[in-house]
Enzyme design. Sequence first.
Site, PDB file in Angstrom:
ATOM      1  N   TRP A 196       6.372  -3.355  13.492  1.00 33.53           N
ATOM      2  CA  TRP A 196       7.312  -2.831  12.496  1.00 33.53           C
ATOM      3  C   TRP A 196       8.570  -2.240  13.118  1.00 33.53           C
ATOM      4  O   TRP A 196       9.361  -1.609  12.426  1.00 33.53           O
ATOM      5  CB  TRP A 196       6.610  -1.797  11.597  1.00 33.53           C
ATOM      6  CG  TRP A 196       5.727  -0.832  12.348  1.00 33.53           C
ATOM      7  CD1 TRP A 196       4.376  -0.956  12.530  1.00 33.53           C
ATOM      8  CD2 TRP A 196       6.107   0.386  13.007  1.00 33.53           C
ATOM      9  NE1 TRP A 196       3.893   0.101  13.272  1.00 33.53           N
ATOM     10  CE2 TRP A 196       4.933   0.944  13.575  1.00 33.53           C
ATOM     11  CE3 TRP A 196       7.323   1.055  13.183  1.00 33.53           C
ATOM     12  CZ2 TRP A 196       4.942   2.135  14.293  1.00 33.53           C
ATOM     13  CZ3 TRP A 196       7.322   2.250  13.905  1.00 33.53           C
ATOM     14  CH2 TRP A 196       6.146   2.769  14.444  1.00 33.53           C
ATOM     15  N   GLU A 238      -2.297   8.790   6.333  1.00 34.26           N
ATOM     16  CA  GLU A 238      -0.906   9.181   6.603  1.00 34.26           C
ATOM     17  C   GLU A 238      -0.162   9.618   5.344  1.00 34.26           C
ATOM     18  O   GLU A 238       0.832   8.989   4.936  1.00 34.26           O
ATOM     19  CB  GLU A 238      -0.162   8.044   7.310  1.00 34.26           C
ATOM     20  CG  GLU A 238      -0.668   7.770   8.708  1.00 34.26           C
ATOM     21  CD  GLU A 238       0.187   6.751   9.464  1.00 34.26           C
ATOM     22  OE1 GLU A 238       0.926   6.003   8.827  1.00 34.26           O
ATOM     23  OE2 GLU A 238       0.088   6.719  10.708  1.00 34.26           O
ATOM     24  N   GLU A 265      -4.951   7.086  15.703  1.00 35.71           N
ATOM     25  CA  GLU A 265      -4.419   5.728  15.853  1.00 35.71           C
ATOM     26  C   GLU A 265      -3.369   5.721  16.954  1.00 35.71           C
ATOM     27  O   GLU A 265      -2.550   6.639  17.033  1.00 35.71           O
ATOM     28  CB  GLU A 265      -3.661   5.280  14.589  1.00 35.71           C
ATOM     29  CG  GLU A 265      -4.471   5.028  13.366  1.00 35.71           C
ATOM     30  CD  GLU A 265      -3.556   4.621  12.197  1.00 35.71           C
ATOM     31  OE1 GLU A 265      -2.441   4.119  12.442  1.00 35.71           O
ATOM     32  OE2 GLU A 265      -3.963   4.838  11.060  1.00 35.71           O
ATOM     33  N   ARG A 301       0.879  -1.168   0.000  1.00 40.73           N
ATOM     34  CA  ARG A 301       0.000   0.000   0.000  1.00 40.73           C
ATOM     35  C   ARG A 301       0.909   1.207   0.000  1.00 40.73           C
ATOM     36  O   ARG A 301       2.125   1.072  -0.001  1.00 40.73           O
ATOM     37  CB  ARG A 301      -0.881   0.011   1.246  1.00 40.73           C
ATOM     38  CG  ARG A 301      -0.045   0.171   2.501  1.00 40.73           C
ATOM     39  CD  ARG A 301      -0.796   0.637   3.719  1.00 40.73           C
ATOM     40  NE  ARG A 301       0.164   0.693   4.831  1.00 40.73           N
ATOM     41  CZ  ARG A 301      -0.168   0.756   6.095  1.00 40.73           C
ATOM     42  NH1 ARG A 301      -1.423   0.770   6.455  1.00 40.73           N
ATOM     43  NH2 ARG A 301       0.759   0.818   7.023  1.00 40.73           N
TER      44      ARG A 301
END
Length: 655
Positions: free
Chosen positions: A315, A151, A307, A112
Amino acid sequence: MTWIPGRTGFRYGGDYNPEQWSSEVWAEDIRLMQDAGVNLVSIGIFSWVMLEPREGEYDFSFLDEIIGMLSDAGIDIDLATPTAAPPAWFWKAYPDSHPVLRDGTRLGFGSRGMVSPSSPDYRRAATAIASKLAERYGTHPAVVMWHVHNEYGAPISDSYDDNSVTAFRAWLRTRYGTLDTLNRAWGTQFWGQTYGEWDEIDAPRQSASVSNQAQRLDFQRFTSDALLACFTAERDAIRAHSDRPITTNFMATNCPSVDYWKWAKEVDIVANDHYLAAERTDNHVMLAMDADLTRSLAASEPWILMEHSSSAVNWQPRNIAKRPGELARNSLQHVARGCDAVMFFQFRASRYGAEKFHSAMLPHAGTNSRVWREVVGLGGELASLSEVAGSRVSARVAIVWSIESFWAMDLDWRPSADLDHRERIEAFYSSLWRRGVTVDFVHPSADLTGYAAVFAPSLYLLADAEAANIREYVAGGGILAVSYFSGIVMANDEVPAGAYPGQLREVLGLAVHEFLPLRDGELVTLDTGATGSVWADDIVLTGAEAVANYTNGPAASGVAITRNRHGRGAAHYVSTTLASVDLDRFVESVLDDAGVAHAVLPDGLEIVTRESESQRVRFLLNHSDDAIEYEGNQVEGGAVFVVRENADAVPHYGA
Ligand code: GAL
């Protein structure tokens, strides 16, 4: 519009990605959301291919169903445009939209993330799907706000593809008008880079040696603007059909490519994503810093924590789980610093795909788990604090935050590899945090008059008007504190005439004749007993008084720390990286000069106040494992106390 119309009290919830699950699971999820007190979910963030399976062919059955179910359950929807995940058909049809890295690598599909922000095909496709969504759901009573994209700027931002080069040239024409002006601004006479035609100009891709720094700085500005144009195009497409607030999720201190001061003016509500750098033992201080910057971007209006994580992310090099109680303490820390909506990524943990090892509100372990119990607990806590929503946090002290200065300072060939603006800001912020001083962040051109003290750690680049603004602040009675390598260049990374720091020489009452960077690990001593590292300057006083001198090192017997009276105010300067305790003394002397109260708080204790006309609420957050006695309150290790004025302390979590 600065908040969701008709909604008071805290919003609670998270990203919900129902495309991963069957509709039986949706029904269960919605029941569980109700159990946890969830009242807002972001949906559709990565749903483009389901909504438009082939270009121009739309299928909204999935969204109709889930929006209907959420709406029947009384859960509000933050509806996303899915433009951070273009479908496979898009990439096949428009391969020129793939971003190209500085070294020429063209990125592929299978993930993505951002397309080339200057691709006209992407712009057309993104605004088309945004517009279709707004047409269909723009007045739906459960769709209370819009979440554009996801984002912007992450995981990549600048692209060196052909569309970007064309758009960069157009952006430069608008900025400079003529090639002569551009050549002067970029100093192209040096190293023989003068341009004779606009189409000779390229994006500053990887080159044999250092690329023209002004060109790179402009490419950063251009990239932020190009991404912003993607946002405003979608926003305007939505606005044609919907009057609900429109936002996009920022990453306040963690997005190196976007000028959020500009962006904040374009969103209706500021929303932010924050993830702990879990391995850092001071990550609660960094959380506070991120929340303070977010509040400042929101001009002190309530903001949304769009978030964060219930526990570990997936990650980081080592994904450290949150300790019991940390989920609520982190959440209430954001609340204490002005946030009115606490949201997580994501509601139900994925079983496949890239983020299957990322924590969620509902973990793989299910409802009989610590994380789920804490999620439900937090829903109750937020409901019990609902009258705090809408109240404000105010600060008497500010730190200057200029992304343009960051961009410029990060370019190649600076006087020392150890120059680190981010490290300096964190050091000053941490010192203020330990003293219970609430901090706003400010743009260098902001109105500073309301602040008793303003800190400018490593503010390398200052445009003329920004430097004038800072001078006027001090002349009018403000107290300024500046650390080394500030005010060195103007807007195009050019050194103003004369000694350093040309942009701040007058207000600081000194001239730096030479930078004296230290060797790796080298320490110097000041006559106050303080220790310095990284840097020293060869300072000539032109009005300032010496507060401390070096006793050794390259500036031995020269000046280290100064104070200069300027107009009705004063400006302090520190020319080295002081050891933490010595920086604390420096910060205290500046606060004393400004008449700002400060006290060293017990280790790990954080205190923040939210106020409205009718109430004053203090949050006492204990980030340590041990109980702390503070003003008659016993704050258990890891706990948060909420102290309402004229009422007893209410223990809120973790004890
Ligand atoms: C954010 C992103 C989310 C999710 C999350 C994981 O950056 O917006 O979609 O990937 O990270 O921490």
